[in-house]
Scaffold this motif. Structure first.
Motif, mmCIF file in Angstrom:
data_model
loop_
_atom_site.group_PDB
_atom_site.id
_atom_site.type_symbol
_atom_site.label_atom_id
_atom_site.label_comp_id
_atom_site.label_asym_id
_atom_site.label_seq_id
_atom_site.Cartn_x
_atom_site.Cartn_y
_atom_site.Cartn_z
ATOM 1 N N GLY A 1 0.809 -1.209 0.000
ATOM 2 C CA GLY A 1 0.000 0.000 0.000
ATOM 3 C C GLY A 1 0.842 1.258 0.000
ATOM 4 N N GLU A 2 0.196 2.382 -0.243
ATOM 5 C CA GLU A 2 0.904 3.664 -0.275
ATOM 6 C C GLU A 2 1.466 4.049 1.083
ATOM 7 N N GLY A 3 0.952 3.470 2.149
ATOM 8 C CA GLY A 3 1.407 3.826 3.488
ATOM 9 C C GLY A 3 2.703 3.188 3.913
ATOM 10 N N LEU A 4 3.357 2.426 3.007
ATOM 11 C CA LEU A 4 4.619 1.784 3.375
ATOM 12 C C LEU A 4 5.623 2.814 3.871
ATOM 13 N N TRP A 5 5.700 3.945 3.161
ATOM 14 C CA TRP A 5 6.530 5.064 3.628
ATOM 15 C C TRP A 5 5.622 6.097 4.253
ATOM 16 N N ASP A 6 5.792 6.324 5.546
ATOM 17 C CA ASP A 6 5.013 7.320 6.280
ATOM 18 C C ASP A 6 5.961 8.419 6.729
ATOM 19 N N ALA B 1 5.578 10.871 8.546
ATOM 20 C CA ALA B 1 5.393 11.314 9.936
ATOM 21 C C ALA B 1 5.989 10.343 10.950
ATOM 22 N N LEU B 2 6.404 9.180 10.513
ATOM 23 C CA LEU B 2 6.903 8.156 11.424
ATOM 24 C C LEU B 2 8.359 8.423 11.783
ATOM 25 N N ASN B 3 8.693 8.287 13.053
ATOM 26 C CA ASN B 3 10.066 8.485 13.513
ATOM 27 C C ASN B 3 10.841 7.183 13.379
ATOM 28 N N ARG B 4 11.818 7.166 12.468
ATOM 29 C CA ARG B 4 12.628 5.966 12.263
ATOM 30 C C ARG B 4 13.819 5.914 13.206
ATOM 31 N N PHE B 5 13.896 6.891 14.098
ATOM 32 C CA PHE B 5 14.913 6.916 15.154
ATOM 33 C C PHE B 5 14.202 7.088 16.498
ATOM 34 N N PRO B 6 13.383 6.126 16.900
ATOM 35 C CA PRO B 6 12.546 6.306 18.088
ATOM 36 C C PRO B 6 13.381 6.499 19.350
ATOM 37 N N ALA B 7 12.962 7.483 20.130
ATOM 38 C CA ALA B 7 13.682 7.805 21.368
ATOM 39 C C ALA B 7 12.948 7.324 22.611
ATOM 40 N N THR B 8 11.715 6.870 22.455
ATOM 41 C CA THR B 8 10.910 6.428 23.596
ATOM 42 C C THR B 8 10.245 5.098 23.267
ATOM 43 N N ARG B 9 9.736 4.440 24.306
ATOM 44 C CA ARG B 9 8.996 3.201 24.095
ATOM 45 C C ARG B 9 7.766 3.454 23.221
ATOM 46 N N THR B 10 7.107 4.565 23.411
ATOM 47 C CA THR B 10 5.916 4.878 22.619
ATOM 48 C C THR B 10 6.260 5.007 21.146
ATOM 49 N N GLU B 11 7.345 5.714 20.833
ATOM 50 C CA GLU B 11 7.751 5.867 19.433
ATOM 51 C C GLU B 11 8.207 4.535 18.844
ATOM 52 N N TYR B 12 8.895 3.730 19.635
ATOM 53 C CA TYR B 12 9.341 2.419 19.161
ATOM 54 C C TYR B 12 8.141 1.521 18.873
ATOM 55 N N ALA C 1 4.380 -1.267 15.225
ATOM 56 C CA ALA C 1 2.984 -1.446 14.806
ATOM 57 C C ALA C 1 2.799 -1.061 13.334
ATOM 58 N N HIS C 2 3.432 0.037 12.919
ATOM 59 C CA HIS C 2 3.332 0.465 11.517
ATOM 60 C C HIS C 2 3.910 -0.587 10.587
ATOM 61 N N ASN C 3 5.116 -1.065 10.898
ATOM 62 C CA ASN C 3 5.773 -2.028 10.022
ATOM 63 C C ASN C 3 5.005 -3.349 9.954
ATOM 64 N N ARG C 4 4.435 -3.745 11.084
ATOM 65 C CA ARG C 4 3.640 -4.969 11.073
ATOM 66 C C ARG C 4 2.395 -4.799 10.205
ATOM 67 N N LYS C 5 1.746 -3.662 10.345
ATOM 68 C CA LYS C 5 0.514 -3.421 9.586
ATOM 69 C C LYS C 5 0.786 -3.379 8.088
ATOM 70 N N THR D 1 14.132 15.291 -3.350
ATOM 71 C CA THR D 1 13.103 14.306 -3.006
ATOM 72 C C THR D 1 12.692 13.469 -4.209
ATOM 73 N N GLY D 2 12.883 14.015 -5.408
ATOM 74 C CA GLY D 2 12.572 13.236 -6.600
ATOM 75 C C GLY D 2 13.565 12.122 -6.855
ATOM 76 N N ARG D 3 14.662 12.082 -6.091
ATOM 77 C CA ARG D 3 15.688 11.081 -6.310
ATOM 78 C C ARG D 3 15.814 10.086 -5.156
ATOM 79 N N ASN D 4 14.878 10.089 -4.216
ATOM 80 C CA ASN D 4 14.936 9.017 -3.231
ATOM 81 C C ASN D 4 13.893 7.956 -3.573
ATOM 82 N N GLN D 5 14.016 6.789 -2.942
ATOM 83 C CA GLN D 5 13.222 5.646 -3.373
ATOM 84 C C GLN D 5 11.901 5.504 -2.642
ATOM 85 N N PHE D 6 11.596 6.409 -1.697
ATOM 86 C CA PHE D 6 10.425 6.196 -0.845
ATOM 87 C C PHE D 6 9.116 6.192 -1.632
ATOM 88 N N GLN D 7 9.061 6.938 -2.729
ATOM 89 C CA GLN D 7 7.864 6.947 -3.565
ATOM 90 C C GLN D 7 8.017 6.069 -4.810
#
Length: 479
Positions: free
Chosen positions: A131-136, A138-149, A154-158, A333-339
């Motif tokens: 789905g299009e939501g694979l790259w979000d 707004a998601l923090n890929r460097f989580p600093a807290t248990r909540t962010e982790y 949860a996002h990656n599992r979904k 941004t046109g040269r990264n792979q996220f989209q």
């Protein structure tokens, strides 16, 4: 591409036999699929089982493209090419001029050039679909807290479960071990007793796994921009991040003093840091995305421009535009792979081969801290962090985690590594070469990812080896 002198001379002048053995009959039916770049291109498909241990899961169709040898009287055989990824299209690489450089003319003369789209990729079916939501953003890929982790998990599992629902059982079998067996199916379908191989970046891992399984089916093999799949992931994360940082620093040093750079005279690293910092606060617009770019997206765009040394002037302009009075990061941004349409395949294959090593937020946070130490400017993006952070919580069990793939009994294999490669550190090339019995190592001291795309010297050495079967001698260097 500019022509540079060849420092490393081929160690022997004895030419190997052009035809290794009597070819078998090919089972493939080829049809014209000409492009402007390659008017002689032909296409076909080959069927492979999704899971060789479970035939009830059905089969996949792999797309193939071929450029017939221009000198059929002196044809050596088939040269299979993989441009990298995971998820790169060998079909597109062949059809749209990936080997059109005049430096590679001998390959076009002497080989049928064959590209293929690995299972799940591009024109092969079924295709890995997420789905299009694979790259979000707004998601923090460097989580600093248990909540962010927990949010990352949860996002990656979904999204992984959604990929599985859309793709089917192929997603669980999109690993490199399975793809390597597909190469053997392609070889047999071509009717070739042995193949030659040109693998770039991820294509070096794929080629090395094939050679470990079928060393007697290898005629020659170039592994350029080497991935050492035996490396522990935590070590590989830091090594690659340090390599990306080195490439960024070298670009900045060049840019500051070059008339070809739009940021000449600037403190380029400080300029870069400022753009990334402002992006982290939502203050850098991207007309490509039609929203503010994230700091990760800025960093990824810069990273991808570092691949080709001749694109450094373009990177200077793109970075300058992202940091101007009216910033627009579109060229970055046109040269990264996220989209990218293959980001799902990139993630799915990556999670089979480079699964997350993290055990929790403290562990991941500690690694993120080390990342900042080895890459104080470029830490926000490196491919192994993209893999491992994206695979944290991924629901598909990995089928090919990091492990040794020793190669014994194959002819000499040529491994090419760059001292300033932003994606695949030289230590990886050394490690891969050490796992291959009789391997030759060619070292580049210039910039950019892979010798094929950045070094006339490396191209010459690769062509000579692929045609003759004789690798460069010990200690070969392209400067």
């Amino acid at each position: 591409m500019g022509i540079r002198g060849i420092v490393a001379l081929v160690a022997a002048v004895v030419v190997a036999a052009a035809v290794p053995a009597v070819a078998e009959a090919s089972s493939l039916s080829w049809r014209p699929c000409a492009t402007t770049q390659e008017p002689t291109a032909e296409c076909s498909t080959v069927e492979v089982p999704i899971d060789r241990a479970r035939p009830e899961l059905g089969s996949a169709q792999l797309a193939l493209a071929r450029l017939p040898a221009l000198d059929p009287a002196h044809r050596i055989g088939s040269l299979l090419v993989n441009p990298g990824g995971p998820g790169g299209s060998g079909v597109g690489f062949v059809q749209f001029g990936g080997l059109a450089s005049p430096d590679l003319a001998r390959l076009r003369q002497r080989f049928d050039i064959v590209g293929f789209d690995p299972r799940g990729d591009w024109f092969s079916t079924p295709r890995i679909t997420c789905g299009e939501g694979l790259w979000d953003p707004a998601l923090n890929r460097f989580p600093a807290t248990r909540t962010e982790y927990d949010a990352l998990v949860a996002h990656n599992r979904k999204v992984g479960e959604e990929c599985l629902a859309r793709t089917g059982p192929l997603l669980e079998n999109a690993d490199t071990q399975s793809a390597a067996e597909d190469i053997e199916t392609i070889r047999a379908a071509l009717g070739e007793p042995k193949i030659s191989w040109l693998g770039l970046s991820y294509g070096t891992e794929l080629g090395a796994v094939y050679a470990s399984k079928h060393p007697d089916r290898v005629r020659t093999m170039v592994l350029d921009g080497a991935v050492d799949h035996a490396r522990p992931l935590r070590q590989a994360i830091l090594e690659e991040a340090a390599a990306t940082e080195d490439a960024l620093v070298r670009f900045a040093d060049w840019c500051r003093g070059s008339a070809d750079c739009a940021l000449r005279g600037e403190d380029v690293l400080a300029f870069y840091d400022d753009v990334v910092s402002r992006a982290a606060h939502g203050a850098v617009w991207s007309s490509d995305l039609k929203r503010p770019a994230t700091a990760d997206e800025i960093s990824a765009g810069v990273y991808n421009h570092l691949y080709i040394r001749e694109e450094w002037p373009t990177l200077g302009k793109a970075l300058a535009a992202a940091g101007g009075e009216f910033p627009d990061a579109a060229k970055l941004t046109g040269r990264n792979q996220f989209q990218s349409p293959i980001y799902g395949a990139y993630r799915a294959i990556g999670c089979h081969d480079f699964p997350s090593p993290f055990t929790g937020p403290a562990d991941m946070g500690a690694m993120a801290g080390l990342l900042r130490v080895v890459a104080p400017h470029s830490w926000r993006y490196s491919e192994y962090w993209d893999f491992t952070s994206g695979c944290t919580g991924w629901p598909i069990p990995p089928k090919n985690p990091p492990q040794q793939h020793p190669v014994k009994g194959a002819p000499p294999i040529l491994v090419v590594g760059g001292a300033h490669d932003p994606a695949t550190p030289l230590a990886w090339a050394r490690g891969l070469a050490s796992s291959i019995e009789g391997a030759a190592l060619l070292i580049r001291t210039d910039d950019g990812h892979t010798g094929l795309f950045n070094s006339a010297c490396a191209r010459a050495a690769e062509v000579e080896y692929l045609v003759s079967g004789v690798p460069p001698g010990r200690g070969a260097v392209c400067r």
